[in-house]
Design a protein around this motif. Structure first.
Motif, PDB file in Angstrom:
ATOM      1  N   ASP A  22       0.829  -1.196   0.000  1.00 55.46           N
ATOM      2  CA  ASP A  22       0.000   0.000   0.000  1.00 55.46           C
ATOM      3  C   ASP A  22       0.870   1.255   0.000  1.00 55.46           C
ATOM      4  N   VAL A  23       0.368   2.295  -0.655  1.00 57.22           N
ATOM      5  CA  VAL A  23       1.076   3.565  -0.758  1.00 57.22           C
ATOM      6  C   VAL A  23       0.121   4.669  -0.312  1.00 57.22           C
ATOM      7  N   GLY A  24       0.638   5.647   0.417  1.00 58.40           N
ATOM      8  CA  GLY A  24      -0.180   6.782   0.830  1.00 58.40           C
ATOM      9  C   GLY A  24      -0.616   7.602  -0.367  1.00 58.40           C
ATOM     10  N   ASP A  25      -1.849   8.135  -0.303  1.00 60.53           N
ATOM     11  CA  ASP A  25      -2.346   8.935  -1.421  1.00 60.53           C
ATOM     12  C   ASP A  25      -2.113  10.431  -1.230  1.00 60.53           C
ATOM     13  N   GLY A  26      -1.442  10.814  -0.135  1.00 55.86           N
ATOM     14  CA  GLY A  26      -1.139  12.214   0.108  1.00 55.86           C
ATOM     15  C   GLY A  26      -2.239  12.974   0.814  1.00 55.86           C
ATOM     16  N   GLN A  27      -3.376  12.293   1.056  1.00 49.07           N
ATOM     17  CA  GLN A  27      -4.497  12.938   1.724  1.00 49.07           C
ATOM     18  C   GLN A  27      -4.965  12.135   2.932  1.00 49.07           C
ATOM     19  N   GLY A  28      -4.092  11.307   3.459  1.00 47.91           N
ATOM     20  CA  GLY A  28      -4.425  10.513   4.640  1.00 47.91           C
ATOM     21  C   GLY A  28      -4.983   9.139   4.339  1.00 47.91           C
ATOM     22  N   GLY A  29      -5.199   8.824   3.083  1.00 50.08           N
ATOM     23  CA  GLY A  29      -5.712   7.508   2.696  1.00 50.08           C
ATOM     24  C   GLY A  29      -4.606   6.653   2.109  1.00 50.08           C
ATOM     25  N   ILE A  30      -4.998   5.515   1.599  1.00 51.28           N
ATOM     26  CA  ILE A  30      -4.022   4.627   0.970  1.00 51.28           C
ATOM     27  C   ILE A  30      -4.503   4.206  -0.412  1.00 51.28           C
ATOM     28  N   VAL A  31      -3.554   3.878  -1.245  1.00 49.27           N
ATOM     29  CA  VAL A  31      -3.835   3.321  -2.556  1.00 49.27           C
ATOM     30  C   VAL A  31      -3.286   1.905  -2.537  1.00 49.27           C
ATOM     31  N   GLN A  32      -4.162   0.953  -2.778  1.00 49.78           N
ATOM     32  CA  GLN A  32      -3.748  -0.447  -2.738  1.00 49.78           C
ATOM     33  C   GLN A  32      -2.941  -0.784  -3.985  1.00 49.78           C
ATOM     34  N   GLY A  33      -1.804  -1.409  -3.785  1.00 51.39           N
ATOM     35  CA  GLY A  33      -0.965  -1.823  -4.893  1.00 51.39           C
ATOM     36  C   GLY A  33      -0.318  -3.157  -4.591  1.00 51.39           C
ATOM     37  N   PHE A  34       0.320  -3.729  -5.584  1.00 49.76           N
ATOM     38  CA  PHE A  34       1.014  -5.004  -5.430  1.00 49.76           C
ATOM     39  C   PHE A  34       2.380  -4.909  -6.082  1.00 49.76           C
ATOM     40  N   ILE A  35       3.363  -5.602  -5.503  1.00 47.89           N
ATOM     41  CA  ILE A  35       4.693  -5.691  -6.084  1.00 47.89           C
ATOM     42  C   ILE A  35       5.025  -7.160  -6.318  1.00 47.89           C
ATOM     43  N   THR A  36       5.808  -7.425  -7.340  1.00 47.40           N
ATOM     44  CA  THR A  36       6.196  -8.793  -7.676  1.00 47.40           C
ATOM     45  C   THR A  36       7.314  -9.256  -6.750  1.00 47.40           C
ATOM     46  N   VAL A  37       7.090 -10.400  -6.125  1.00 38.76           N
ATOM     47  CA  VAL A  37       8.068 -11.004  -5.217  1.00 38.76           C
ATOM     48  C   VAL A  37       8.955 -11.988  -5.969  1.00 38.76           C
ATOM     49  N   ALA A  38       8.342 -12.774  -6.870  1.00 40.12           N
ATOM     50  CA  ALA A  38       9.091 -13.792  -7.608  1.00 40.12           C
ATOM     51  C   ALA A  38       8.316 -14.216  -8.841  1.00 40.12           C
ATOM     52  N   SER A  39       9.030 -14.734  -9.818  1.00 37.94           N
ATOM     53  CA  SER A  39       8.422 -15.403 -10.965  1.00 37.94           C
ATOM     54  C   SER A  39       8.713 -16.879 -10.791  1.00 37.94           C
TER      55      SER A  39
END
Length: 111
Positions: A22-39
């Protein structure tokens, strides 16, 4: 318990394992995201399919068993990606407790 006899050649699907980031949206909320751990290579087995209507749109849910080589870092909520398809991990287990394979119970939703 006897060891599972699985032909590694059946692991023919190339998947990306992703974890939530998750990443902050700059207004106190969050933006849900995903990162690749492995292929990794996996075996995908469709188990069941259900269809329902949401907001006047047909949505299908397919459950899968996804076999991968053993990983100690799996968590429910992680997901696998194969192109545009996303398989969300609901549960996982070591089928013969030998730490060779993990079977993930996954859900795929689509329209």
């Amino acid at each position: 318990m006897s060891a599972i006899a699985l032909d590694p050649g059946q692991m023919s699907a190339r998947l990306d394992l992703e974890m939530r980031s998750d990443v902050g949206d700059g207004q106190g909320g969050i933006v849900q995201g995903f990162i690749t751990v492995a292929s990794l290579w996996a075996r995908i087995e469709p188990v069941a399919m259900a269809e329902e209507e949401r907001a006047d749109e047909a949505v299908f849910t397919v459950t899968h068993r996804i076999w991968i080589r053993f990983r100690a870092d799996l968590e429910a909520g992680m997901r696998f990606r194969k192109g545009g398809r996303i398989f969300t991990v609901r549960a996982f287990y070591d089928p013969d407790e030998t730490r060779r394979y993990v079977v993930c119970r996954c859900v795929e939703e689509g329209r």
